[in-house]
Design a protein around this motif. Sequence first.
Motif, PDB file in Angstrom:
ATOM      1  N   ILE A   1      -1.684   1.367  32.325  1.00 30.67           N
ATOM      2  CA  ILE A   1      -0.595   0.541  31.707  1.00 30.67           C
ATOM      3  C   ILE A   1      -1.346  -0.042  30.355  1.00 30.67           C
ATOM      4  O   ILE A   1      -0.895   0.097  29.198  1.00 30.67           O
ATOM      5  CB  ILE A   1       0.147  -0.284  32.419  1.00 30.67           C
ATOM      6  CG1 ILE A   1       0.922   0.318  33.320  1.00 30.67           C
ATOM      7  CG2 ILE A   1       1.174  -1.396  31.558  1.00 30.67           C
ATOM      8  CD1 ILE A   1       1.659  -0.387  34.548  1.00 30.67           C
ATOM      9  N   GLU A   2      -2.360  -0.921  30.585  1.00 27.66           N
ATOM     10  CA  GLU A   2      -3.070  -1.514  29.303  1.00 27.66           C
ATOM     11  C   GLU A   2      -3.410  -0.689  28.471  1.00 27.66           C
ATOM     12  O   GLU A   2      -3.341  -0.788  27.269  1.00 27.66           O
ATOM     13  CB  GLU A   2      -4.479  -2.143  30.150  1.00 27.66           C
ATOM     14  CG  GLU A   2      -3.976  -3.644  31.093  1.00 27.66           C
ATOM     15  CD  GLU A   2      -5.296  -3.977  31.691  1.00 27.66           C
ATOM     16  OE1 GLU A   2      -6.361  -3.584  31.450  1.00 27.66           O
ATOM     17  OE2 GLU A   2      -5.242  -5.144  32.107  1.00 27.66           O
ATOM     18  N   THR A   3      -3.968   0.598  28.866  1.00 29.86           N
ATOM     19  CA  THR A   3      -4.417   1.622  27.852  1.00 29.86           C
ATOM     20  C   THR A   3      -3.049   2.094  27.210  1.00 29.86           C
ATOM     21  O   THR A   3      -3.353   2.168  25.935  1.00 29.86           O
ATOM     22  CB  THR A   3      -5.044   2.818  28.399  1.00 29.86           C
ATOM     23  OG1 THR A   3      -6.200   2.212  29.300  1.00 29.86           O
ATOM     24  CG2 THR A   3      -5.856   3.650  27.441  1.00 29.86           C
ATOM     25  N   ALA A   4      -2.035   2.401  27.860  1.00 27.10           N
ATOM     26  CA  ALA A   4      -0.862   2.736  27.174  1.00 27.10           C
ATOM     27  C   ALA A   4      -0.642   1.870  26.022  1.00 27.10           C
ATOM     28  O   ALA A   4      -0.009   2.262  24.920  1.00 27.10           O
ATOM     29  CB  ALA A   4       0.163   2.817  28.092  1.00 27.10           C
ATOM     30  N   LEU A   5      -0.491   0.497  26.349  1.00 29.71           N
ATOM     31  CA  LEU A   5      -0.084  -0.406  25.282  1.00 29.71           C
ATOM     32  C   LEU A   5      -0.920  -0.602  23.999  1.00 29.71           C
ATOM     33  O   LEU A   5      -0.635  -0.508  22.893  1.00 29.71           O
ATOM     34  CB  LEU A   5      -0.067  -1.690  25.887  1.00 29.71           C
ATOM     35  CG  LEU A   5       1.035  -2.272  27.038  1.00 29.71           C
ATOM     36  CD1 LEU A   5       0.824  -3.289  27.664  1.00 29.71           C
ATOM     37  CD2 LEU A   5       2.524  -2.214  25.999  1.00 29.71           C
ATOM     38  N   ALA A   6      -2.506  -0.338  24.406  1.00 32.65           N
ATOM     39  CA  ALA A   6      -3.318  -0.179  23.361  1.00 32.65           C
ATOM     40  C   ALA A   6      -3.163   0.927  22.558  1.00 32.65           C
ATOM     41  O   ALA A   6      -3.378   0.968  21.204  1.00 32.65           O
ATOM     42  CB  ALA A   6      -4.801  -0.134  23.951  1.00 32.65           C
ATOM     43  N   PHE A   7      -2.782   2.069  23.074  1.00 32.52           N
ATOM     44  CA  PHE A   7      -2.464   3.395  22.412  1.00 32.52           C
ATOM     45  C   PHE A   7      -1.355   3.346  21.550  1.00 32.52           C
ATOM     46  O   PHE A   7      -1.014   4.420  20.977  1.00 32.52           O
ATOM     47  CB  PHE A   7      -2.506   4.608  23.356  1.00 32.52           C
ATOM     48  CG  PHE A   7      -4.112   5.097  23.682  1.00 32.52           C
ATOM     49  CD1 PHE A   7      -5.074   4.191  23.341  1.00 32.52           C
ATOM     50  CD2 PHE A   7      -4.131   6.329  24.206  1.00 32.52           C
ATOM     51  CE1 PHE A   7      -6.430   4.557  23.676  1.00 32.52           C
ATOM     52  CE2 PHE A   7      -5.412   6.711  24.572  1.00 32.52           C
ATOM     53  CZ  PHE A   7      -6.655   5.700  24.155  1.00 32.52           C
ATOM     54  N   GLY A   8      -0.273   2.486  21.977  1.00 31.31           N
ATOM     55  CA  GLY A   8       0.944   2.290  21.141  1.00 31.31           C
ATOM     56  C   GLY A   8       2.209   2.510  21.891  1.00 31.31           C
ATOM     57  O   GLY A   8       3.303   2.431  21.143  1.00 31.31           O
ATOM     58  N   ALA A   9       2.284   2.330  23.031  1.00 33.36           N
ATOM     59  CA  ALA A   9       3.597   2.233  23.612  1.00 33.36           C
ATOM     60  C   ALA A   9       4.116   0.961  23.141  1.00 33.36           C
ATOM     61  O   ALA A   9       3.791  -0.342  23.357  1.00 33.36           O
ATOM     62  CB  ALA A   9       3.155   2.257  25.320  1.00 33.36           C
ATOM     63  N   ASP A  10       5.359   0.807  23.360  1.00 37.17           N
ATOM     64  CA  ASP A  10       6.311  -0.159  22.795  1.00 37.17           C
ATOM     65  C   ASP A  10       6.805  -0.920  24.009  1.00 37.17           C
ATOM     66  O   ASP A  10       7.099  -2.132  24.024  1.00 37.17           O
ATOM     67  CB  ASP A  10       7.457   0.236  21.712  1.00 37.17           C
ATOM     68  CG  ASP A  10       7.048   0.877  20.692  1.00 37.17           C
ATOM     69  OD1 ASP A  10       6.412   0.064  19.687  1.00 37.17           O
ATOM     70  OD2 ASP A  10       7.055   2.169  20.315  1.00 37.17           O
ATOM     71  N   GLU A  11       7.139  -0.047  25.007  1.00 36.38           N
ATOM     72  CA  GLU A  11       7.799  -0.688  26.398  1.00 36.38           C
ATOM     73  C   GLU A  11       7.560   0.107  27.390  1.00 36.38           C
ATOM     74  O   GLU A  11       7.126   1.352  27.488  1.00 36.38           O
ATOM     75  CB  GLU A  11       9.464  -0.678  26.253  1.00 36.38           C
ATOM     76  CG  GLU A  11      10.109  -1.383  25.319  1.00 36.38           C
ATOM     77  CD  GLU A  11      11.597  -1.548  25.473  1.00 36.38           C
ATOM     78  OE1 GLU A  11      12.105  -1.230  26.542  1.00 36.38           O
ATOM     79  OE2 GLU A  11      12.216  -1.686  24.359  1.00 36.38           O
ATOM     80  N   ILE A  12       7.133  -0.704  28.493  1.00 39.90           N
ATOM     81  CA  ILE A  12       6.474  -0.047  29.641  1.00 39.90           C
ATOM     82  C   ILE A  12       7.842  -0.211  30.671  1.00 39.90           C
ATOM     83  O   ILE A  12       8.478  -1.250  31.066  1.00 39.90           O
ATOM     84  CB  ILE A  12       5.370  -0.869  30.374  1.00 39.90           C
ATOM     85  CG1 ILE A  12       4.448  -0.892  29.357  1.00 39.90           C
ATOM     86  CG2 ILE A  12       5.037  -0.297  31.680  1.00 39.90           C
ATOM     87  CD1 ILE A  12       3.531   0.457  29.056  1.00 39.90           C
ATOM     88  N   ILE A  13       8.080   0.935  31.312  1.00 37.11           N
ATOM     89  CA  ILE A  13       8.843   1.204  32.426  1.00 37.11           C
ATOM     90  C   ILE A  13       8.277   1.311  33.792  1.00 37.11           C
ATOM     91  O   ILE A  13       7.576   2.146  34.071  1.00 37.11           O
ATOM     92  CB  ILE A  13       9.835   2.337  32.299  1.00 37.11           C
ATOM     93  CG1 ILE A  13      10.405   2.426  30.922  1.00 37.11           C
ATOM     94  CG2 ILE A  13      11.041   2.287  33.367  1.00 37.11           C
ATOM     95  CD1 ILE A  13      11.132   3.517  30.499  1.00 37.11           C
TER      96      ILE A  13
END
Length: 340
Positions: free
Chosen positions: A199-211
């Motif tokens: 999840i941390e990597t997803a945010l660093a790669f550009g995710a705007d929202e986590i579900i």
Amino acid sequence: MKTKAWYAKAPFQFELRAGELGEICEDEVLIRVKACGICGTDMTSVKSSAENWEAIGHEIAGVVVRKGARVNHVVEGASVTLETSTFCRTCEWCRDGRYDLCNKGPSFWGRNFSMGFADYIVAPKEAVVPFEGLSFAVASLVEPLGVAVDLTETVDIQMGDDVLVLGLGPIGLMALRLAKLRGARKIYAASRSHSVKRIETALAFGADEIIHTDKTPLESYLFDRGGVDRVLVSAPPSTIPSAFKAARTGGVIGFIGIEYGAGAGITFDANEFHFKKLQLRASHATPALFFPKCIELLKSGAVDGDALISHTFSLEEFPAAMQALRDDRGSAVKMVMVNE
């Protein structure tokens, strides 16, 4: 040439075998394996599908030790990565320009004693791709990055699309980053909450929202536009019906994944699929394509390979690494064997 190579059999049985590779042919290359990543396919084999002992490992980077007389595009000492499969150039698909549908070309799968989790491997010249400017560990990501490129090409993400990435393994994370590079307006990343590092990597790669799907089902999530334009599924087939729910009218769902047994089948509401004008598209990166593009994406930092590699291990530690990847839901993203 003698080599050591890991063999695996389900469920979670491993043998480190010693064997002889023999002399290479005119069209072959002997490669010293410097790095090999663990793929989800490896995990599937070790968990359930490998009924017999088989050599394992296909995300490979290494150094050319010897080359056959008819190998002209690499020199001894060159750094190379390996395509898992190639197209044949002579079948009807290839001659009609659809080489992406042909996997009849030469491959190193089952070709000799060893695969990627070994000291050495023999590969056909067609599978050998030279590179510069990357560590061997990061270069081992070229093959899975090609899979992620195939997935994003399959769903044809357009600038301004809202995108949902369902499954935050290495393929999903790289596909997420590619969606950002293609101009997605908003990116949603869906994962269970225990996958902290992913999840941390997803945010660093550009995710705007986590579900967090273990807390909020996709069916009840409130998307900005009532749904998304594109869904990238690198999760089990059972998640596809939820992806249909998350897509808005005209949405395209791309799927890559393998499941055996009862989990291979799904059911969904065909009327919803029809009236929403959805499309389900299969991505299967065989033959392996896009390697030069993937090398440049990693070299430029457009895709941060180092951020994906959470663990490295030695050849002898392969069984322990497989078990750790199976059991570690919090800190593991990509595990790569590094041969010093």
